[in-house]
Design an enzyme around this catalytic site. Sequence first.
Site, PDB file in Angstrom:
ATOM      1  N   GLU A 160       0.850  -1.185   0.000  1.00  0.00           N
ATOM      2  CA  GLU A 160       0.000   0.000   0.000  1.00  0.00           C
ATOM      3  C   GLU A 160       0.888   1.238   0.000  1.00  0.00           C
ATOM      4  O   GLU A 160       1.859   1.317   0.764  1.00  0.00           O
ATOM      5  CB  GLU A 160      -0.906   0.005   1.235  1.00  0.00           C
ATOM      6  CG  GLU A 160      -1.760   1.250   1.402  1.00  0.00           C
ATOM      7  CD  GLU A 160      -2.609   1.212   2.665  1.00  0.00           C
ATOM      8  OE1 GLU A 160      -2.986   0.091   3.083  1.00  0.00           O
ATOM      9  OE2 GLU A 160      -2.871   2.274   3.240  1.00  0.00           O
ATOM     10  N   GLU A 165      -2.561  11.393   3.422  1.00  0.00           N
ATOM     11  CA  GLU A 165      -3.564  11.205   4.468  1.00  0.00           C
ATOM     12  C   GLU A 165      -3.547  12.441   5.356  1.00  0.00           C
ATOM     13  O   GLU A 165      -2.510  13.076   5.532  1.00  0.00           O
ATOM     14  CB  GLU A 165      -3.267   9.966   5.313  1.00  0.00           C
ATOM     15  CG  GLU A 165      -3.412   8.653   4.598  1.00  0.00           C
ATOM     16  CD  GLU A 165      -3.166   7.477   5.522  1.00  0.00           C
ATOM     17  OE1 GLU A 165      -4.128   6.813   5.912  1.00  0.00           O
ATOM     18  OE2 GLU A 165      -1.980   7.242   5.861  1.00  0.00           O
TER      19      GLU A 165
END
Length: 280
Positions: A160, A165
């Site tokens: 990932e 974020e």
Amino acid sequence: MKNNNIRIKDFKAIIIFVHVLLMSSCNTDETQTVATFDNLVINEEFSTDGNLDSSLWNIETGDGTAQGIPGWGNNELEYYTDRTENLSVENGYLLITARQESFNGSSYTSARIQTKNKFQTQFGRFEARMRLPNGQGMWPAFWLLGDDNNGTEIWPNIGEIDIMENRGQQPTTISGAVHGPGYSGGNSINKEFNFSDSRVDTDFHVYGVEWGENYINYYVDDVLYNQITPEDVTGEWVFNDRSFYIIINLAVGGDFVGNPNSETLFPQTMLIDYVKVYQQ
């Protein structure tokens, strides 16, 4: 009016020393690998009101239970829907809106889109221009997930790459990370970028990675602030052997950000101006 002139610059395939003076930048003695990714293969500008391009995007729905990961594996609180209340294209922007409402057993709704089996690739430059929501418990994300070979492999072995974020209660900070076997969840390899004179919820910024063989470079508004290589991870480097697809979502609550509180205002909207992908 949209400003489509902002994009991360192309670079020649050389090894350079990058001297970045902004907070959270790379150390000036770090050697950075920079490649040329100048072939534009995805140019999603959300130009048709009311329509998300179904040839590129899948809309995921639910609370993760159907996928075998209730709370999407992170103790998230939202139920993702395909309703226009949560997902819409207006005036050249994609709007992902989180709402506080009772829906299918959840207290919040939002939206999540991805490109699995429609656009997957290995290596390239991925970037998106966004304005993020604000408030405790808001968790907007722009990320890449490795192909799971039709469910025969599981996370984190598939890898990932978190391009961006944000914790909604921290409007001047974003982070980028990688997850893999031996360095997943709270043990991810990550770094924060701190804005000195801007915010993520009042201003648009371009978030991107340049992903090549044995390196991933992280950028904000043309600033290279981190590089991750196989020497940086504490397990297997799983980013050279498979294709990855794009995910954009706005979660509510969860392990990374914490739950909303009495000061969190709803609805909250994540605006995406464009998504672009370049390859060699």
